[in-house]
Design an enzyme around this catalytic site. Structure first.
Site, PDB file in Angstrom:
ATOM      1  N   ASP A  69       0.819  -1.212   0.000  1.00  0.00           N
ATOM      2  CA  ASP A  69       0.000   0.000   0.000  1.00  0.00           C
ATOM      3  C   ASP A  69       0.854   1.264   0.000  1.00  0.00           C
ATOM      4  O   ASP A  69       2.018   1.253   0.419  1.00  0.00           O
ATOM      5  CB  ASP A  69      -0.892   0.031   1.246  1.00  0.00           C
ATOM      6  N   HIS A 214       3.775  -2.262   3.166  1.00  0.00           N
ATOM      7  CA  HIS A 214       3.859  -0.928   2.570  1.00  0.00           C
ATOM      8  C   HIS A 214       5.234  -0.757   1.929  1.00  0.00           C
ATOM      9  O   HIS A 214       6.257  -1.021   2.589  1.00  0.00           O
ATOM     10  CB  HIS A 214       3.646   0.160   3.632  1.00  0.00           C
TER      11      HIS A 214
END
Length: 251
Positions: A69, A214
């Protein structure tokens, strides 16, 4: 998960009525229970309280999905180098503003065969308080950037912070997206210790897991290096959201 929550609440409700029937405390309890349920449902995407998000693949084989993400960022190329070295495909849920900032990195993600998901245009900290029209605007604006810079379209959407509510559910339906969640949350943006992040991921891993990471820090890159070695040792293969949906449609 959602059904277990309802069963638990039902049992609590009946027990409380038995003890406090007719009391003002019963009404206070009802309000508190309702508020707690809504808050819990909003922040835990695995409950599928407001939207039926995909949080895990139903499979009998040892396969998992790596999802990243909040990119693209200046760290993303290192992640891509490692994934390319290991011949692994992942799914990147990208923020529109960051695609505009790092267009060539975004194009590289696509060129190297990874799946792309919409992660809103701005990834606002106020996501949970936005109107449905504003959420639709956020999703559609990110789609426009993805199309303009990447020349692709995506049906996948991941709510920032995993937050869902009626407005977000309406926006997802309006934009005809598939909401993608996770069942293994690394907390790599919260935990500083790399070993703790690695242990958190590996101890919760099972067949069909969707892992939330991430591509935003050196720390997570280091964790990914060790995680890929673990997956290799344990003979896990990987899948992307594209391959998962395509295999489901072909069944």
């Amino acid at each position: 998960m959602k059904y277990y929550l309802f069963i638990l609440l039902y049992l609590f409700w009946n027990s409380f009525i038995y003890v406090f029937n007719g009391s003002i405390w019963m009404y206070i309890f009802c309000f508190g229970l309702f508020s707690a349920t809504v808050i819990w449902g909003s922040f835990d995407i695995q409950l599928k309280y407001f939207i039926n998000s995909i949080t895990q693949k139903r499979t009998k084989i040892k396969e998992i999905a790596l999802t990243f993400d909040d990119g693209p960022t200046e760290f993303t190329p290192k992640f891509l180098d490692l994934l390319k070295e290991k011949n692994i495909k992942a799914t990147f849920f990208c923020i529109g503003k960051r695609i505009e900032k790092y267009p060539k990195i975004f194009q590289r993600i696509i060129a190297e065969g990874h799946s792309i998901g919409n992660h809103t245009y701005s990834h606002s900290n106020n996501t949970g308080f936005l109107s449905s029209s504003k959420m639709i605007e956020e999703i559609e604006k990110c789609d426009e950037v993805i199309s303009k810079i990447g020349n692709i379209k995506t049906n996948f959407y991941r709510p920032p912070f995993g937050v869902t509510n009626p407005n977000i559910a309406k926006a997802i339906k309006k934009t005809q997206k598939k909401s993608i969640g996770w069942n293994v949350r690394s907390l790599d943006t919260v935990i500083d210790n790399e070993k703790k992040i690695y242990n958190r991921i590996t101890k919760n891993l099972n067949k069909g897991s969707i892992i939330l990471l991430h591509d935003t820090s050196e720390k997570t890159y280091n964790v990914l290096v060790e995680l890929l070695l673990f997956l290799e040792r344990e003979k896990y293969s990987t899948f992307t959201m594209d391959s998962m949906i395509n295999s489901t449609n072909n069944d």
